[in-house]
Design an enzyme around this catalytic site. Structure first.
Site, PDB file in Angstrom:
ATOM      1  N   HIS A 177       6.374  42.919 -21.087  1.00 25.20           N
ATOM      2  CA  HIS A 177       6.490  41.482 -21.353  1.00 25.20           C
ATOM      3  C   HIS A 177       7.378  40.796 -20.339  1.00 25.20           C
ATOM      4  CE1 HIS A 177       4.247  41.522 -24.898  1.00 25.20           C
ATOM      5  NE2 HIS A 177       5.068  42.294 -25.575  1.00 25.20           N
ATOM      6  N   CYS A 475      -9.411  46.747  -3.132  1.00 24.46           N
ATOM      7  CA  CYS A 475      -9.276  45.835  -4.276  1.00 24.46           C
ATOM      8  C   CYS A 475      -8.183  46.306  -5.231  1.00 24.46           C
ATOM      9  CB  CYS A 475     -10.602  45.642  -5.003  1.00 24.46           C
ATOM     10  SG  CYS A 475     -11.237  47.145  -5.730  1.00 24.46           S
TER      11      CYS A 475
HETATM   12  C1  PEP Z   1      -7.933  50.445  -8.728  1.00 23.09           C
HETATM   13  O1  PEP Z   1      -8.003  51.510  -9.340  1.00 23.09           O
HETATM   14  O2  PEP Z   1      -7.254  50.278  -7.706  1.00 23.09           O
HETATM   15  C2  PEP Z   1      -8.683  49.273  -9.201  1.00 23.09           C
HETATM   16  C3  PEP Z   1      -8.768  48.174  -8.481  1.00 23.09           C
HETATM   17  O3  PEP Z   1      -9.258  49.347 -10.417  1.00 23.09           O
HETATM   18  P1  PEP Z   1      -8.452  49.288 -11.792  1.00 23.09           P
HETATM   19  O4  PEP Z   1      -7.038  48.911 -11.499  1.00 23.09           O
HETATM   20  O5  PEP Z   1      -9.176  48.303 -12.617  1.00 23.09           O
HETATM   21  O6  PEP Z   1      -8.589  50.697 -12.287  1.00 23.09           O
END
Ligand code: PEP
Ligand code: MG
Length: 544
Positions: A177, A475
């Protein structure tokens, strides 16, 4: 100096005040009427706190806590256990009454397991009330650095956060939080900062929420250097707009990560060139049963509409492990992170995945959007082929896979040959390369993508991708760290997708360096001995 996990950037200096959790000691006797009255009073306090706090996330949690305090199943257990007169000590009975909730949350793991502390708080408020201890809260009357073991939403509601300069907690992880509240308020915060509770009230500290550093009695020089640096980063972020570019003109596509329509709007607002990861789990988590194809089409269509003409990478359901969906991950697994999650769900819930792909195809039909479809947790070339086949059959032309397991990274030449693109999920890739749970703050020194072992896995995979001309991006969270983003570019990625709140800073930083510098930083980091050495070597080259 103390070191923790920086969860909200910014540099401030000020005196500390500690928020101490008051705890009743010894047995707490009470009869059932007293217990139920106290419980209702706890619920009313929580309602009042929910009303008084402006921050939406804290409001929601407080409301949920009040509901749990009034839950009939809890009251039923209490009434069943305290049948005659005064119970000698109600503590174990209260524990038992809330035990069911706690077990459910713990079984779900990840984010949900962290919510167990919300229930602990209801329990300790109830016990305190029965023992005659009122939570006094802490009235801030001057700019103060708030220090606590952990801050619950009720704590933050009781504090006058207008005067909070920063939040500092000895416990908690990135999804606690404290982190959420601080980011919402735009003040620096550090969690998992062991030892800070030893500080005495009034001690003056510098809090650097970007690096997770706390310096006691900082020197003027230190304050000036850190403040200047922070201001420079903010100014640079504000001054650059448009598509991502290095100083030599090399394009680096900057995209937003999203899980809701609000996230997509936030990405639009910061000028993201598209969505590089749309997590579809939230849609499935918001419901007790699988959302219908129609419901899915509606959500995906909204995303496409907001991102008209732009690239949108939608990821198929990544239920399991840290993102369990109760009705899909119903079977107990000893090792959920290594179990049936992501694309592996085709082994247990094949129809769910097929329906999702149908919904995507239907939503994209006739729309002005560049739809890329991505599968999570793909491990082998056969899985990649299976996925790509299904996507293409439905008329979607851009299937791609996340590279987030060591197998996928080391075997990327064969895995990527089956699809059109790859995207490094550095959160999971780090977890699996380092064999360290991404949710465990005790292992945070190992769950960092700065570790050369993780960077080597990325390097191997992006070299393989380059040989077969398949674009790769990132990502995972790593893309949101400007220095790491530059190293990743130096390793060969051509797009970075991140939380929209991080995009302007990364864009500003990339605009200040050229490709050659990124490549030199990447080589220096790759050959380092440790994560911290990789970071400091890269920093030296990138920041000159
Ligand atoms: C990751 O694993 O880096 C990713 C982008 O997917 P998630 O955080 O949703 O597992
Ligand atoms: Mg992942």
């Amino acid at each position: 100096m103390f070191k923790g996990i920086g969860v909200s950037p910014g540099v401030v200096v000020g005196p500390i005040r500690k928020v101490l959790a008051e705890k009743a000691s010894g047995p707490v006797p009470a009869d059932i009427d007293q217990v139920l009255k106290a419980l209702e009073s706890v619920a009313t306090d929580l309602d009042k706190s929910a009303e008084s706090i402006e921050l939406e996330v804290a409001k929601e949690v407080l409301g949920a806590q009040a509901m749990m305090a009034r839950d009939p199943s809890v009251i039923e257990v209490l009434e069943g256990a305290i049948t005659e007169g005064v119970a000698f000590d109600v503590r174990p009975i209260v524990e038992e009454a809330f035990g069911g909730f706690k077990e459910q949350l713990l079984a779900l793991g990840g984010y949900f397991a962290e919510r167990v502390s919300d229930i602990d708080e209801i329990q300790s408020r109830l016990i305190n009330k029965l023992a005659g201890i009122e939570s006094a809260g802490l009235t801030l009357t001057e700019p103060t650095v708030v220090v606590a073991e952990d801050l619950t939403p009720a704590d933050t509601a009781a504090l006058n956060l207008k005067f909070a300069l920063a939040l500092l907690c000895s416990r908690g992880g990135a999804t606690s939080h404290t982190a959420i509240v601080a980011r919402g308020l735009g003040i620096p915060a550090i969690v998992g900062c062991e030892g800070v509770m030893q500080l005495v009230d009034g001690a003056v500290v510098l809090v650097d929420g970007r690096n997770g550093d706390v310096i006691v009695d900082p020197l003027q020089d230190e304050i000036a250097t850190r403040t200047e640096k922070e201001l420079k980063i903010k100014a640079r972020a504000d001054s650059i707009t448009g598509p991502g570019r290095l100083s030599d003109g090399t394009s680096i596509q900057l995209l937003g990560n999203a899980g809701t329509i609000d996230d997509v709007r936030a990405a639009v607002k910061v000028g993201a060139e598209g969505i590089g990861l749309f997590r579809t789990e939230l849609l499935f988590l918001d419901s007790h049963i699988e959302p219908t194809v129609g419901e899915q089409v509606k959500l995906y269509s909204e995303v496409f509409q907001l991102m008209a003409g732009k690239k949108v990478v939608i990821r198929t359901l990544d239920a399991g492990s840290d993102k369990p969906v109760p009705y899909i991950n119903a079977i107990h697994e000893e090792n959920p992170a290594l179990g049936v999650r992501g694309w592996r769900l085709t082994r247990t819930s094949n129809d769910v995945i097929n329906r999702q792909l149908e919904a995507l195809a239907e939503a994209a039909a006739g729309k002005d959007v560049k739809l890329w479809v991505m599968a999570p947790m793909v491990n082998t070339p056969d899985e990649a082929r299976d996925f790509a086949g299904r996507v293409r059959k439905l008329g979607m032309l851009m299937p791609g896979v996340m590279i987030e397991t060591p197998a996928a990274a080391l075997h990327a030449d064969h895995v990527l040959a089956e699809v059109e693109f790859g995207s490094f999920g550095t959160n999971d890739l780090t977890q699996y390369v380092m064999a360290s749970d991404r949710m465990d703050s005790r292992l945070s020194d190992m769950t960092t993508a700065w570790h050369p072992a993780v960077l080597r896995a990325i390097s191997i995979a992006s070299d393989s991708a380059a040989k077969i001309s398949k674009p790769v991006g990132v990502c995972g969270e790593a893309a949101a760290n400007s220095l790491l983003a530059a190293v990743l570019v130096g390793l060969g990625v051509s797009s970075l997708s991140m939380a929209p709140s991080a995009l302007a800073e990364v864009r500003g930083f990339l605009a200040s360096i050229d490709l050659d510098t990124c490549e030199r930083a990447a080589q220096a980091a790759l050959s380092a001995r440790s994560a911290s050495e990789a970071e400091s070597r890269a920093r030296e080259i990138l920041e000159g």
